[in-house]
Design a protein around this motif. Structure first.
Motif, PDB file in Angstrom:
ATOM      1  N   TRP A 209       0.818  -1.220   0.000  1.00 26.32           N
ATOM      2  CA  TRP A 209       0.000   0.000   0.000  1.00 26.32           C
ATOM      3  C   TRP A 209       0.851   1.269   0.000  1.00 26.32           C
ATOM      4  CZ3 TRP A 209      -4.761   0.828  -1.428  1.00 26.32           C
ATOM      5  CH2 TRP A 209      -5.630  -0.266  -1.481  1.00 26.32           C
ATOM      6  N   ALA A 210       2.082   1.176   0.493  1.00 22.03           N
ATOM      7  CA  ALA A 210       2.966   2.338   0.420  1.00 22.03           C
ATOM      8  C   ALA A 210       3.268   2.672  -1.045  1.00 22.03           C
ATOM      9  CB  ALA A 210       4.251   2.079   1.190  1.00 22.03           C
ATOM     10  N   ALA A 211       3.516   1.627  -1.843  1.00 20.31           N
ATOM     11  CA  ALA A 211       3.771   1.836  -3.266  1.00 20.31           C
ATOM     12  C   ALA A 211       2.522   2.358  -3.970  1.00 20.31           C
ATOM     13  CB  ALA A 211       4.238   0.537  -3.912  1.00 20.31           C
ATOM     14  N   LYS A 212       1.362   1.820  -3.575  1.00 14.11           N
ATOM     15  CA  LYS A 212       0.109   2.306  -4.160  1.00 14.11           C
ATOM     16  C   LYS A 212      -0.106   3.781  -3.824  1.00 14.11           C
ATOM     17  CE  LYS A 212      -2.946  -1.718  -4.700  1.00 14.11           C
ATOM     18  NZ  LYS A 212      -2.054  -2.835  -4.525  1.00 14.11           N
ATOM     19  N   TRP A 213       0.207   4.158  -2.585  1.00 19.71           N
ATOM     20  CA  TRP A 213       0.025   5.552  -2.181  1.00 19.71           C
ATOM     21  C   TRP A 213       0.930   6.474  -2.992  1.00 19.71           C
ATOM     22  CZ3 TRP A 213      -3.252   8.742  -0.604  1.00 19.71           C
ATOM     23  CH2 TRP A 213      -2.897   9.979  -0.040  1.00 19.71           C
ATOM     24  N   LYS A 214       2.164   6.037  -3.259  1.00 16.55           N
ATOM     25  CA  LYS A 214       3.074   6.818  -4.095  1.00 16.55           C
ATOM     26  C   LYS A 214       2.497   6.968  -5.500  1.00 16.55           C
ATOM     27  CE  LYS A 214       7.860   6.917  -5.780  1.00 16.55           C
ATOM     28  NZ  LYS A 214       9.177   6.205  -5.776  1.00 16.55           N
ATOM     29  N   PHE A 215       1.954   5.872  -6.009  1.00 13.05           N
ATOM     30  CA  PHE A 215       1.332   5.907  -7.330  1.00 13.05           C
ATOM     31  C   PHE A 215       0.149   6.872  -7.343  1.00 13.05           C
ATOM     32  CE2 PHE A 215      -2.077   4.309 -10.090  1.00 13.05           C
ATOM     33  CZ  PHE A 215      -1.437   4.256 -11.318  1.00 13.05           C
ATOM     34  N   ILE A 216      -0.660   6.843  -6.287  1.00 12.97           N
ATOM     35  CA  ILE A 216      -1.822   7.727  -6.195  1.00 12.97           C
ATOM     36  C   ILE A 216      -1.387   9.188  -6.216  1.00 12.97           C
ATOM     37  CG2 ILE A 216      -3.654   8.531  -4.650  1.00 12.97           C
ATOM     38  CD1 ILE A 216      -3.969   5.602  -3.746  1.00 12.97           C
ATOM     39  N   ARG A 217      -0.372   9.529  -5.413  1.00 15.59           N
ATOM     40  CA  ARG A 217       0.092  10.916  -5.348  1.00 15.59           C
ATOM     41  C   ARG A 217       0.557  11.406  -6.712  1.00 15.59           C
ATOM     42  NH1 ARG A 217       3.206   9.316  -0.891  1.00 15.59           N
ATOM     43  NH2 ARG A 217       5.082   9.880  -2.057  1.00 15.59           N
ATOM     44  N   ARG A 218       1.335  10.597  -7.404  1.00 22.12           N
ATOM     45  CA  ARG A 218       1.842  10.993  -8.714  1.00 22.12           C
ATOM     46  C   ARG A 218       0.702  11.120  -9.721  1.00 22.12           C
ATOM     47  NH1 ARG A 218       6.713   6.852  -9.717  1.00 22.12           N
ATOM     48  NH2 ARG A 218       6.770   7.900 -11.737  1.00 22.12           N
ATOM     49  N   THR A 219      -0.250  10.209  -9.654  1.00 21.30           N
ATOM     50  CA  THR A 219      -1.376  10.252 -10.579  1.00 21.30           C
ATOM     51  C   THR A 219      -2.253  11.466 -10.322  1.00 21.30           C
ATOM     52  OG1 THR A 219      -1.385   7.831 -10.742  1.00 21.30           O
ATOM     53  CG2 THR A 219      -3.367   8.978 -11.450  1.00 21.30           C
ATOM     54  N   VAL A 220      -2.503  11.768  -9.041  1.00 18.96           N
ATOM     55  CA  VAL A 220      -3.313  12.937  -8.699  1.00 18.96           C
ATOM     56  C   VAL A 220      -2.638  14.211  -9.185  1.00 18.96           C
ATOM     57  CG1 VAL A 220      -4.150  14.351  -6.782  1.00 18.96           C
ATOM     58  CG2 VAL A 220      -4.532  11.875  -6.775  1.00 18.96           C
ATOM     59  N   ASP A 221      -1.334  14.306  -8.978  1.00 12.23           N
ATOM     60  CA  ASP A 221      -0.599  15.491  -9.436  1.00 12.23           C
ATOM     61  C   ASP A 221      -0.737  15.670 -10.945  1.00 12.23           C
ATOM     62  OD1 ASP A 221       0.225  16.090  -6.897  1.00 12.23           O
ATOM     63  OD2 ASP A 221       2.232  15.221  -7.118  1.00 12.23           O
ATOM     64  N   GLN A 225      -2.753  18.563 -13.341  1.00 13.06           N
ATOM     65  CA  GLN A 225      -2.132  19.257 -14.475  1.00 13.06           C
ATOM     66  C   GLN A 225      -3.015  19.161 -15.716  1.00 13.06           C
ATOM     67  OE1 GLN A 225       1.966  18.025 -15.212  1.00 13.06           O
ATOM     68  NE2 GLN A 225       2.274  17.689 -13.028  1.00 13.06           N
ATOM     69  N   LEU A 226      -3.598  17.966 -15.954  1.00 13.46           N
ATOM     70  CA  LEU A 226      -4.502  17.799 -17.083  1.00 13.46           C
ATOM     71  C   LEU A 226      -5.704  18.725 -16.957  1.00 13.46           C
ATOM     72  CD1 LEU A 226      -4.730  13.954 -17.783  1.00 13.46           C
ATOM     73  CD2 LEU A 226      -3.704  15.694 -19.235  1.00 13.46           C
ATOM     74  N   LYS A 227      -6.274  18.765 -15.754  1.00 13.83           N
ATOM     75  CA  LYS A 227      -7.435  19.602 -15.502  1.00 13.83           C
ATOM     76  C   LYS A 227      -7.102  21.076 -15.755  1.00 13.83           C
ATOM     77  CE  LYS A 227     -11.598  20.416 -13.769  1.00 13.83           C
ATOM     78  NZ  LYS A 227     -12.848  19.933 -14.383  1.00 13.83           N
ATOM     79  N   LYS A 228      -5.944  21.498 -15.262  1.00 11.64           N
ATOM     80  CA  LYS A 228      -5.503  22.888 -15.430  1.00 11.64           C
ATOM     81  C   LYS A 228      -5.284  23.214 -16.907  1.00 11.64           C
ATOM     82  CE  LYS A 228      -1.998  26.183 -13.866  1.00 11.64           C
ATOM     83  NZ  LYS A 228      -0.784  26.353 -13.019  1.00 11.64           N
ATOM     84  N   SER A 229      -4.677  22.289 -17.628  1.00  9.78           N
ATOM     85  CA  SER A 229      -4.398  22.536 -19.052  1.00  9.78           C
ATOM     86  C   SER A 229      -5.687  22.691 -19.839  1.00  9.78           C
ATOM     87  CB  SER A 229      -3.551  21.417 -19.629  1.00  9.78           C
ATOM     88  OG  SER A 229      -4.284  20.196 -19.692  1.00  9.78           O
ATOM     89  N   MET A 230      -6.711  21.928 -19.496  1.00  5.45           N
ATOM     90  CA  MET A 230      -7.977  22.040 -20.202  1.00  5.45           C
ATOM     91  C   MET A 230      -8.697  23.342 -19.844  1.00  5.45           C
ATOM     92  SD  MET A 230      -8.155  19.765 -22.340  1.00  5.45           S
ATOM     93  CE  MET A 230      -9.771  20.344 -22.887  1.00  5.45           C
ATOM     94  N   MET A 231      -8.546  23.801 -18.612  1.00  7.57           N
ATOM     95  CA  MET A 231      -9.144  25.080 -18.216  1.00  7.57           C
ATOM     96  C   MET A 231      -8.523  26.231 -19.005  1.00  7.57           C
ATOM     97  SD  MET A 231      -9.444  24.501 -14.090  1.00  7.57           S
ATOM     98  CE  MET A 231     -10.020  26.186 -13.798  1.00  7.57           C
ATOM     99  N   VAL A 232      -7.195  26.152 -19.223  1.00  4.27           N
ATOM    100  CA  VAL A 232      -6.501  27.179 -19.989  1.00  4.27           C
ATOM    101  C   VAL A 232      -6.978  27.183 -21.436  1.00  4.27           C
ATOM    102  CG1 VAL A 232      -4.262  27.886 -20.908  1.00  4.27           C
ATOM    103  CG2 VAL A 232      -4.469  27.190 -18.511  1.00  4.27           C
ATOM    104  N   VAL A 233      -7.134  25.978 -22.021  1.00  2.00           N
ATOM    105  CA  VAL A 233      -7.584  25.857 -23.410  1.00  2.00           C
ATOM    106  C   VAL A 233      -8.976  26.464 -23.576  1.00  2.00           C
ATOM    107  CG1 VAL A 233      -8.323  24.202 -25.166  1.00  2.00           C
ATOM    108  CG2 VAL A 233      -6.149  23.879 -23.964  1.00  2.00           C
ATOM    109  N   ASN A 234      -9.821  26.277 -22.561  1.00  2.00           N
ATOM    110  CA  ASN A 234     -11.217  26.713 -22.664  1.00  2.00           C
ATOM    111  C   ASN A 234     -11.409  28.190 -22.377  1.00  2.00           C
ATOM    112  OD1 ASN A 234     -12.149  24.171 -23.361  1.00  2.00           O
ATOM    113  ND2 ASN A 234     -12.324  23.531 -21.233  1.00  2.00           N
ATOM    114  N   ILE A 235     -10.365  28.876 -21.898  1.00  2.00           N
ATOM    115  CA  ILE A 235     -10.484  30.309 -21.615  1.00  2.00           C
ATOM    116  C   ILE A 235     -10.550  31.114 -22.910  1.00  2.00           C
ATOM    117  CG2 ILE A 235      -9.287  32.316 -20.658  1.00  2.00           C
ATOM    118  CD1 ILE A 235      -8.256  30.539 -18.432  1.00  2.00           C
TER     119      ILE A 235
END
Length: 235
Positions: A209-221, A225-235
């Protein structure tokens, strides 16, 4: 060349003989090539590939001298690919490379304007719980239906691949490709894929689960970034 299937291999020397045998069964003339990416392995992978590859006419290798991530290895293989349809799967034999044949049938049926992924079954219950949680999070955050994001194989057209800009070099590549397919309006087709035990060795990330948590943190980050990039495109 119809399909190029990329398989990133990091310290998978024990799995390579079985993997190559399964890949050989994919060959039907010259319509499928398999690119085994030696992704900076430090075991005997280079030696095993050098010895065995001459026996498999539909398989070749790309060497990454220093491991720079799962996604980097896949991208190295995709950039060397010759096929009109491209994709990847894993080297650990938890899924069968021959599953790609079922995916290719979907392209024959629907044309190349689609995105194809497996849909895993037969996994441990806690892994399923983890997948459900991550899928729900990504669906809510990205406002797109995202399910079983890391299922394999992942397959798409060369034309779609050529639209990618700055794809990630880690395990987020699965999320990136799936999300880009949604953004581009590609119809997503899924098919059931049995998910079994590794043939040899242990996972390089799904060990506890420690490895899974590391994976989760990286994926969330990366998701943010994906969410932010799409917000910029839509402005």
């Amino acid at each position: 060349m119809k399909l190029s299937l990329v398989i990133p291999c990091y310290n998978e020397s024990a799995n390579l003989p079985l993997l190559l045998d399964r890949c050989m069964a994919l060959d039907s003339g010259s319509d499928i090539e398999v690119i085994l990416v030696d992704n900076g392995s430090t075991d005997k992978s280079l030696e095993v590939l050098s010895k065995l590859l001459p026996r498999y006419s539909n398989c070749r290798t790309v060497r990454v001298e220093t491991n720079q991530g799962y996604g980097f290895g896949i991208l190295s293989g995709l950039r060397a690919a010759r096929g009109d349809i491209m994709g990847w799967t894993h080297a650990d034999m938890q899924t069968d490379p021959q599953d790609a044949r079922k995916g290719l049938e979907l392209f024959d049926r629907h044309g190349d304007g689609i995105f194809v992924k497996g849909r895993r079954y037969g996994r441990p219950i806690m892994d399923v719980v983890f997948t459900v949680g991550m899928s729900a999070f990504e669906t809510l955050l990205l406002a797109r239906s995202m399910w079983d994001i890391n299922a394999q194989p992942t397959m798409f057209s060369r034309r779609f691949f050529e639209t990618w800009q700055s794809p990630p070099h880690d395990f987020s590549l699965d999320l990136y490709a799936y999300y880009q397919a949604k953004i581009h309006g590609l119809k997503v087709h899924r098919f059931p894929v049995r998910f079994g035990e590794r043939a040899h060795g242990v996972s390089h990330w799904n060990v506890n689960w420690a490895a899974k948590w590391k994976f989760i943190r990286r994926t969330v980050d990366f998701s943010l970034q994906l969410k932010k990039s799409m917000m910029v495109v839509n402005i």
